[in-house]
Design an enzyme around this catalytic site. Sequence first.
Site, PDB file in Angstrom:
ATOM      1  N   LYS B  74     -71.064  89.578  -4.408  1.00 55.86           N
ATOM      2  CA  LYS B  74     -71.074  90.403  -5.613  1.00 55.86           C
ATOM      3  C   LYS B  74     -71.308  91.852  -5.209  1.00 55.86           C
ATOM      4  CE  LYS B  74     -73.546  90.177 -10.082  1.00 55.86           C
ATOM      5  NZ  LYS B  74     -74.524  89.352 -10.851  1.00 55.86           N
ATOM      6  N   SER B 150     -73.014  87.530 -14.897  1.00 55.85           N
ATOM      7  CA  SER B 150     -72.318  88.703 -14.426  1.00 55.85           C
ATOM      8  C   SER B 150     -71.679  88.526 -13.055  1.00 55.85           C
ATOM      9  CB  SER B 150     -73.273  89.895 -14.384  1.00 55.85           C
ATOM     10  OG  SER B 150     -74.324  89.655 -13.453  1.00 55.85           O
ATOM     11  N   SER B 174     -76.815  84.615 -14.412  1.00 59.98           N
ATOM     12  CA  SER B 174     -75.579  85.186 -13.878  1.00 59.98           C
ATOM     13  C   SER B 174     -75.001  84.483 -12.663  1.00 59.98           C
ATOM     14  CB  SER B 174     -75.771  86.675 -13.566  1.00 59.98           C
ATOM     15  OG  SER B 174     -75.834  87.421 -14.762  1.00 59.98           O
TER      16      SER B 174
END
Lengths: 60, 460
Positions: B74, B150, B174
């Site tokens: 990420k 996310s 997330s």
Amino acid sequence: MNDDPLDAMIRGGTALLGIPLDPAWHDAVHAHLAVCLRMGTEVAAFPLPDEAEPAPVFTP
Amino acid sequence: MTGAAIAAGVRAGTTSARVVVEAALATIADRNPGLGAFTAVIADRALATADAVDAAVASGRDPGPLAGVPFAVKNLFDIAGLPTLAGSRINRDRPPAGQDATLIRRLEAAGAVLVGALNMGEYAYDFTGENTHDGPSHNPHDLRRMSGGSSGGSGAAVGGGLVPLALGSDTNGSIRVPASFCGVFGLKATYGRLSRGGSFPFVASLDHVGPLARGVRDLALSYDAMQGPDSRDSTCADRPLEPISGLLARGSAGLRIAVAGGYFRTGAATEALDAVAAVAAALGATREVELPEAARARAAAYVITASEGAALHLDRLRRRPADFDPQVRDRLVAGALIPAAMVAQAQKFRRWYRDAVLRVFAGVDVLLAPATPFPAPALGTRTMVLNGAEVPLRPNIGLFTQPISFIGLPVVAVPVPGFALPIGVQVIAPPWREDLALRVAWQLEETGVACAWEAPGAHQ
């Protein structure tokens, strides 16, 4: 302007914090703040003793 | 192919890290344009790392348990030489990171090969995987649907078969939400177990980092490689290594497993409840237990998130409010206005709730709950019909993950097959007992009750 306390809180709060709020963003902020305060009120309504400690503990 | 299978081949010399990484880079080049999972691919570095792994094998040195396994992170993890975007436009102005995040260093020390950075919801304040600046990461099983956020790029990259392993972060769900939507496994370890060193923060009180993978053994191998204290993260626990990879085969034998009832059965679509029922039946879990005040726990997590997130970004809200994703900015501005008394109370309630949940765990070893209330909605969806009522979508995606991460419990999100779209179940353990959640997840995978969804086009 109306006398919605949330409107006043958003206008006054963002001014005091120095956040330049475009009027077009106001309604979305209003909706989010209403949810936050509802959530916060729900949490604050839970009876805890005066001695209750917060979760984070600072270790010097 | 799983990371474990790749590493076995590289270690045995039946394939090479270079061959594996070249294939991963080709797959990314081919499929990423449709998925929007990657925001940066570092091919030169990846090939150099792969060559170093192959050199270790050639010279008889141990290349590590993750030898040649391509992985991506990420884009809130520092990658030396790249600005750490955290899904934002504003962070593009940051100088390149001087060094890799701790978990990247530890995975590469175990032989894994970093191939790039992944799309994410801006500043991790997101459950959808949508991003104004980079475009959405798409669900690999239906490109019109959300990847979940996310860590949306992490879910899309692993679910789409671009890499077998990715890192994400999980403040309120997330990792577990994209794992559920994209049909892969995800591990959110105990709060403080895995170092956040070199990752861009969101909510210091609640931020976790961890892996997403296509199998439980890959979660365990990467988790074992990433454990350990770290001076770069003041929250990272000073605990000895507790490796789990060798213990997976113990499965669920002797464990008391129950389904979380009450709150965790309300507001869920049929698929989510059916997935929990399938897992519970396979494990012989007939008990149902209540986590007391779970709704209030979610409310407290919500308040702490908004407030701490706003504090983190206050200066950026002052200077560059128009450069935020509007969906994120408006929530952060609201968060900046929350009375401090509510936040202080939320932190006190957090300790109360933790004690109450630990009492539940005195009588049960593992809890089962839905990971998401529903499978991946279509991109752009704003509302959802649940129990006959139309409700806002975004805040409800984390309904079942927030009361768990609020007190840092370790969770493995497992994908359950047999539905039209992926849906996941949370396997939840007491603090510091990742071993229990991973053992149960391993058994579910071994018996076919949990299974990563096949990556579209994997056999083409």
